[in-house]
Design a protein around this motif. Structure first.
Motif, PDB file in Angstrom:
ATOM      1  N   ILE A   1       0.837  -1.209   0.000  1.00  0.00           N
ATOM      2  CA  ILE A   1       0.000   0.000   0.000  1.00  0.00           C
ATOM      3  C   ILE A   1       0.871   1.257   0.000  1.00  0.00           C
ATOM      4  O   ILE A   1       0.602   2.228  -0.715  1.00  0.00           O
ATOM      5  CB  ILE A   1      -0.969  -0.027   1.187  1.00  0.00           C
ATOM      6  CG1 ILE A   1      -2.014  -1.145   0.987  1.00  0.00           C
ATOM      7  CG2 ILE A   1      -1.659   1.323   1.378  1.00  0.00           C
ATOM      8  CD1 ILE A   1      -2.896  -1.402   2.187  1.00  0.00           C
ATOM      9  N   TYR A   2       1.948   1.234   0.793  1.00  0.00           N
ATOM     10  CA  TYR A   2       2.858   2.381   0.801  1.00  0.00           C
ATOM     11  C   TYR A   2       3.531   2.544  -0.561  1.00  0.00           C
ATOM     12  O   TYR A   2       3.712   3.667  -1.044  1.00  0.00           O
ATOM     13  CB  TYR A   2       3.933   2.209   1.882  1.00  0.00           C
ATOM     14  CG  TYR A   2       3.398   2.145   3.295  1.00  0.00           C
ATOM     15  CD1 TYR A   2       2.309   2.928   3.684  1.00  0.00           C
ATOM     16  CD2 TYR A   2       3.978   1.310   4.241  1.00  0.00           C
ATOM     17  CE1 TYR A   2       1.813   2.867   4.984  1.00  0.00           C
ATOM     18  CE2 TYR A   2       3.501   1.251   5.540  1.00  0.00           C
ATOM     19  CZ  TYR A   2       2.422   2.020   5.902  1.00  0.00           C
ATOM     20  OH  TYR A   2       1.934   1.956   7.183  1.00  0.00           O
ATOM     21  N   ALA A   3       3.916   1.429  -1.167  1.00  0.00           N
ATOM     22  CA  ALA A   3       4.563   1.494  -2.476  1.00  0.00           C
ATOM     23  C   ALA A   3       3.633   2.128  -3.506  1.00  0.00           C
ATOM     24  O   ALA A   3       4.053   2.992  -4.303  1.00  0.00           O
ATOM     25  CB  ALA A   3       4.980   0.093  -2.926  1.00  0.00           C
ATOM     26  N   LYS A   4       2.375   1.730  -3.503  1.00  0.00           N
ATOM     27  CA  LYS A   4       1.411   2.302  -4.440  1.00  0.00           C
ATOM     28  C   LYS A   4       1.251   3.804  -4.206  1.00  0.00           C
ATOM     29  O   LYS A   4       1.178   4.587  -5.163  1.00  0.00           O
ATOM     30  CB  LYS A   4       0.051   1.601  -4.295  1.00  0.00           C
ATOM     31  CG  LYS A   4       0.012   0.202  -4.881  1.00  0.00           C
ATOM     32  CD  LYS A   4      -1.396  -0.344  -4.973  1.00  0.00           C
ATOM     33  CE  LYS A   4      -1.954  -0.704  -3.609  1.00  0.00           C
ATOM     34  NZ  LYS A   4      -3.299  -1.343  -3.718  1.00  0.00           N
ATOM     35  N   TYR A   5       1.228   4.189  -2.929  1.00  0.00           N
ATOM     36  CA  TYR A   5       1.080   5.616  -2.607  1.00  0.00           C
ATOM     37  C   TYR A   5       2.274   6.409  -3.125  1.00  0.00           C
ATOM     38  O   TYR A   5       2.118   7.488  -3.710  1.00  0.00           O
ATOM     39  CB  TYR A   5       0.926   5.807  -1.100  1.00  0.00           C
ATOM     40  CG  TYR A   5       0.770   7.255  -0.695  1.00  0.00           C
ATOM     41  CD1 TYR A   5      -0.461   7.896  -0.799  1.00  0.00           C
ATOM     42  CD2 TYR A   5       1.866   7.991  -0.245  1.00  0.00           C
ATOM     43  CE1 TYR A   5      -0.610   9.230  -0.455  1.00  0.00           C
ATOM     44  CE2 TYR A   5       1.732   9.329   0.094  1.00  0.00           C
ATOM     45  CZ  TYR A   5       0.492   9.942  -0.004  1.00  0.00           C
ATOM     46  OH  TYR A   5       0.349  11.273   0.319  1.00  0.00           O
ATOM     47  N   ILE A   6       3.475   5.885  -2.918  1.00  0.00           N
ATOM     48  CA  ILE A   6       4.682   6.579  -3.386  1.00  0.00           C
ATOM     49  C   ILE A   6       4.669   6.714  -4.903  1.00  0.00           C
ATOM     50  O   ILE A   6       4.926   7.795  -5.457  1.00  0.00           O
ATOM     51  CB  ILE A   6       5.946   5.828  -2.920  1.00  0.00           C
ATOM     52  CG1 ILE A   6       6.092   5.905  -1.391  1.00  0.00           C
ATOM     53  CG2 ILE A   6       7.189   6.411  -3.587  1.00  0.00           C
ATOM     54  CD1 ILE A   6       7.148   4.961  -0.831  1.00  0.00           C
ATOM     55  N   LEU A   7       4.356   5.638  -5.606  1.00  0.00           N
ATOM     56  CA  LEU A   7       4.359   5.660  -7.072  1.00  0.00           C
ATOM     57  C   LEU A   7       3.338   6.647  -7.633  1.00  0.00           C
ATOM     58  O   LEU A   7       3.575   7.298  -8.647  1.00  0.00           O
ATOM     59  CB  LEU A   7       4.085   4.254  -7.620  1.00  0.00           C
ATOM     60  CG  LEU A   7       5.190   3.216  -7.375  1.00  0.00           C
ATOM     61  CD1 LEU A   7       4.736   1.841  -7.837  1.00  0.00           C
ATOM     62  CD2 LEU A   7       6.481   3.619  -8.090  1.00  0.00           C
ATOM     63  N   GLN A   8       2.209   6.779  -6.933  1.00  0.00           N
ATOM     64  CA  GLN A   8       1.149   7.662  -7.401  1.00  0.00           C
ATOM     65  C   GLN A   8       1.382   9.123  -7.038  1.00  0.00           C
ATOM     66  O   GLN A   8       0.943  10.027  -7.739  1.00  0.00           O
ATOM     67  CB  GLN A   8      -0.201   7.207  -6.842  1.00  0.00           C
ATOM     68  CG  GLN A   8      -0.691   5.885  -7.403  1.00  0.00           C
ATOM     69  CD  GLN A   8      -1.871   5.310  -6.639  1.00  0.00           C
ATOM     70  OE1 GLN A   8      -2.411   5.957  -5.717  1.00  0.00           O
ATOM     71  NE2 GLN A   8      -2.293   4.102  -6.979  1.00  0.00           N
ATOM     72  N   ASN A   9       2.084   9.365  -5.925  1.00  0.00           N
ATOM     73  CA  ASN A   9       2.171  10.726  -5.405  1.00  0.00           C
ATOM     74  C   ASN A   9       3.571  11.328  -5.394  1.00  0.00           C
ATOM     75  O   ASN A   9       3.713  12.519  -5.139  1.00  0.00           O
ATOM     76  CB  ASN A   9       1.613  10.759  -3.969  1.00  0.00           C
ATOM     77  CG  ASN A   9       0.135  10.464  -3.919  1.00  0.00           C
ATOM     78  OD1 ASN A   9      -0.693  11.357  -4.100  1.00  0.00           O
ATOM     79  ND2 ASN A   9      -0.219   9.205  -3.660  1.00  0.00           N
ATOM     80  N   LYS A  10       4.585  10.523  -5.668  1.00  0.00           N
ATOM     81  CA  LYS A  10       5.952  11.033  -5.629  1.00  0.00           C
ATOM     82  C   LYS A  10       6.745  10.437  -6.794  1.00  0.00           C
ATOM     83  O   LYS A  10       7.631   9.595  -6.613  1.00  0.00           O
ATOM     84  CB  LYS A  10       6.600  10.660  -4.290  1.00  0.00           C
ATOM     85  CG  LYS A  10       7.781  11.532  -3.903  1.00  0.00           C
ATOM     86  CD  LYS A  10       7.346  12.887  -3.372  1.00  0.00           C
ATOM     87  CE  LYS A  10       8.556  13.634  -2.822  1.00  0.00           C
ATOM     88  NZ  LYS A  10       8.209  15.003  -2.407  1.00  0.00           N
ATOM     89  N   PRO A  11       6.433  10.869  -8.012  1.00  0.00           N
ATOM     90  CA  PRO A  11       7.096  10.276  -9.186  1.00  0.00           C
ATOM     91  C   PRO A  11       8.605  10.484  -9.201  1.00  0.00           C
ATOM     92  O   PRO A  11       9.330   9.720  -9.839  1.00  0.00           O
ATOM     93  CB  PRO A  11       6.422  10.979 -10.366  1.00  0.00           C
ATOM     94  CG  PRO A  11       5.801  12.219  -9.803  1.00  0.00           C
ATOM     95  CD  PRO A  11       5.434  11.894  -8.392  1.00  0.00           C
ATOM     96  N   ASP A  12       9.085  11.526  -8.496  1.00  0.00           N
ATOM     97  CA  ASP A  12      10.529  11.784  -8.431  1.00  0.00           C
ATOM     98  C   ASP A  12      11.153  11.196  -7.171  1.00  0.00           C
ATOM     99  O   ASP A  12      12.205  11.644  -6.710  1.00  0.00           O
ATOM    100  CB  ASP A  12      10.791  13.291  -8.472  1.00  0.00           C
ATOM    101  CG  ASP A  12      10.194  14.013  -7.259  1.00  0.00           C
ATOM    102  OD1 ASP A  12       9.254  13.458  -6.629  1.00  0.00           O
ATOM    103  OD2 ASP A  12      10.666  15.127  -6.940  1.00  0.00           O
TER     104      ASP A  12
END
Length: 408
Positions: free
Chosen positions: A165-176
């Motif tokens: 779930i954290y990984a999905k959040y990072i990929l969606q909200n922090k592309p850099d």
């Protein structure tokens, strides 16, 4: 405190008369060791001392809940005799205490013992002895393996589910994203780390720095300095309460303000955030599956009112902002639910049978949309969480309840 000394013991009526019984066929039903017509003996192992002692309140709260059950007539007329020992979060001590509970105390089962490395140390022994190792207090993925370990079952969401779930959040909200990870150097920390890497998939190279720590270290200051030096703008904190509080404080001291993701097992407001300082924790992201006692949204919730009344009566001096007290109440309720379903057949086989047949059970304090479900082939009772962000003096949930499966 001696690790051989019971920290908590609830004496059941008739216990002394039955102390020598190892197996009985009573008029009321079939009994395995630890059961009489009037009592059920349950074992538990907790880190009341040592580096994970913040979790000791779980054992204390569970003892209090079983005391409430006993005051109201017990389970199908039997009082619960809850015996909880300290292992200091040390696997060799856990082995010692498990043997004592099974071979000397003759407990029917061991319930909710805490810690991934500690439960790992006794998993083969418990399965060899065919004694339930039930609703262990750890989210390691390995507890969901009914084929190889049919006597071991988890309760809370798996660490890998949460990390996805954290990984999905990072990929969606922090592309850099440039991700730095602090993790405990044992099965617990490595399980979370694997979940994060698997969740990131082809973008696992976004992790630019990893630092592990051992539970016997006094601080994680040097690890935090190294992680900050990596230039990361995302920090994933896979730590138990003592080290989680330290990392929040140290990040602030270093003037390092990345997107901060904190694992659920250290999200307690009273146990971690408050000691670290509310001002230092603003904006931290975590995930939850239980109602937060500090969230005013639940002020008039009937189940939260029941929990508050329980706390006022049985743990009047406890910290209601410590989410571990909510956890203890909910998992102990689940244990009682299983025992009730067993009726008068309190064999170990029947306990596991009913533990593996929970359908949409709600112990009262799960977030809306989350239920306990098990089957003979599914030993992961809770599989969903909801993201939350720390603001002011409490967590604010956001988004939808989700599982950790990629793409879900």
């Amino acid at each position: 405190m001696s690790p051989n000394r019971p920290v908590v013991a609830l004496a059941a009526i008739g216990l002394l008369a039955a102390a020598g019984a190892t197996f009985a066929q009573g008029e009321a039903g079939q009994y395995d060791p630890g059961v009489t017509d009037t009592s059920i003996k349950i074992g538990n192992i907790m880190p009341y001392s040592g580096p994970a002692s913040a979790y000791g309140v779980i054992g204390t709260a569970e003892a209090a809940y079983f005391r409430e059950i006993n005051d109201n007539g017990g389970v199908n007329g039997r009082k619960i005799n809850f015996i909880s020992y300290d292992d200091s979060y040390s696997p060799p001590k856990t082995v010692e205490q498990a043997r004592k509970l099974v071979e000397d105390d003759e407990a029917l089962l061991i319930f909710n013992s805490l810690g991934t490395p500690t439960n790992t140390a006794i998993q083969k022994y418990m399965n060899l002895k065919k004694v339930p190792q039930l609703f262990v207090a750890t989210g390691a993925t390995k507890w969901n393996d009914p084929k190889e370990f049919p006597w071991t079952m988890g309760w809370q969401p798996s660490y890998q589910t949460e990390a996805h779930i954290y990984a999905k959040y990072i990929l969606q909200n922090k592309p850099d994203a440039k991700i730095a990870v602090l993790y405990q150097n044992d099965d617990y920390g490595k399980d979370y780390l694997k979940g994060l890497e698997d969740g990131l998939g082809a973008k696992a190279n976004l992790i630019v720095a990893k630092q592990s720590y051992d539970v016997n270290e006094p601080t994680i200051d040097s690890e935090m300095v190294n992680l900050r030096a990596s230039g990361a703008n995302v920090f994933v904190d896979i730590a138990t309460p003592k080290f989680a509080a330290q990392s929040i404080t140290k990040a602030n001291e270093l003037n390092w303000h990345p997107l901060f993701i904190l694992n659920n097992v250290s999200s307690s407001v009273g146990g971690v955030i408050k000691p670290a300082g509310f001002d230092k924790a603003q904006g931290i992201i975590s995930a939850a599956y239980l109602k937060d006692p500090t969230d005013p949204q639940w002020k008039d919730d009937p189940e939260m009112k029941l929990w508050t009344a329980f706390m006022d009566k049985y743990l009047p001096n406890a910290d209601k902002s410590d989410a571990n007290n909510v956890y203890a109440y909910a998992v102990a309720r689940t244990m009682v639910q299983v025992l009730r379903h067993c009726g008068d057949d309190l064999s170990r086989d029947n306990v596991m049978k009913h533990a593996a047949n929970l359908r949409d059970y709600d112990p009262g304090l799960l977030l809306p949309g989350i239920k306990v479900n098990t089957s003979p082939t599914e030993f992961a009772p809770i599989q969903q969480l909801q993201l939350m962000r720390f603001k002011g003096q409490t967590w604010e949930r956001f988004g939808t309840v989700q599982s950790g499966k990629i793409g879900s």
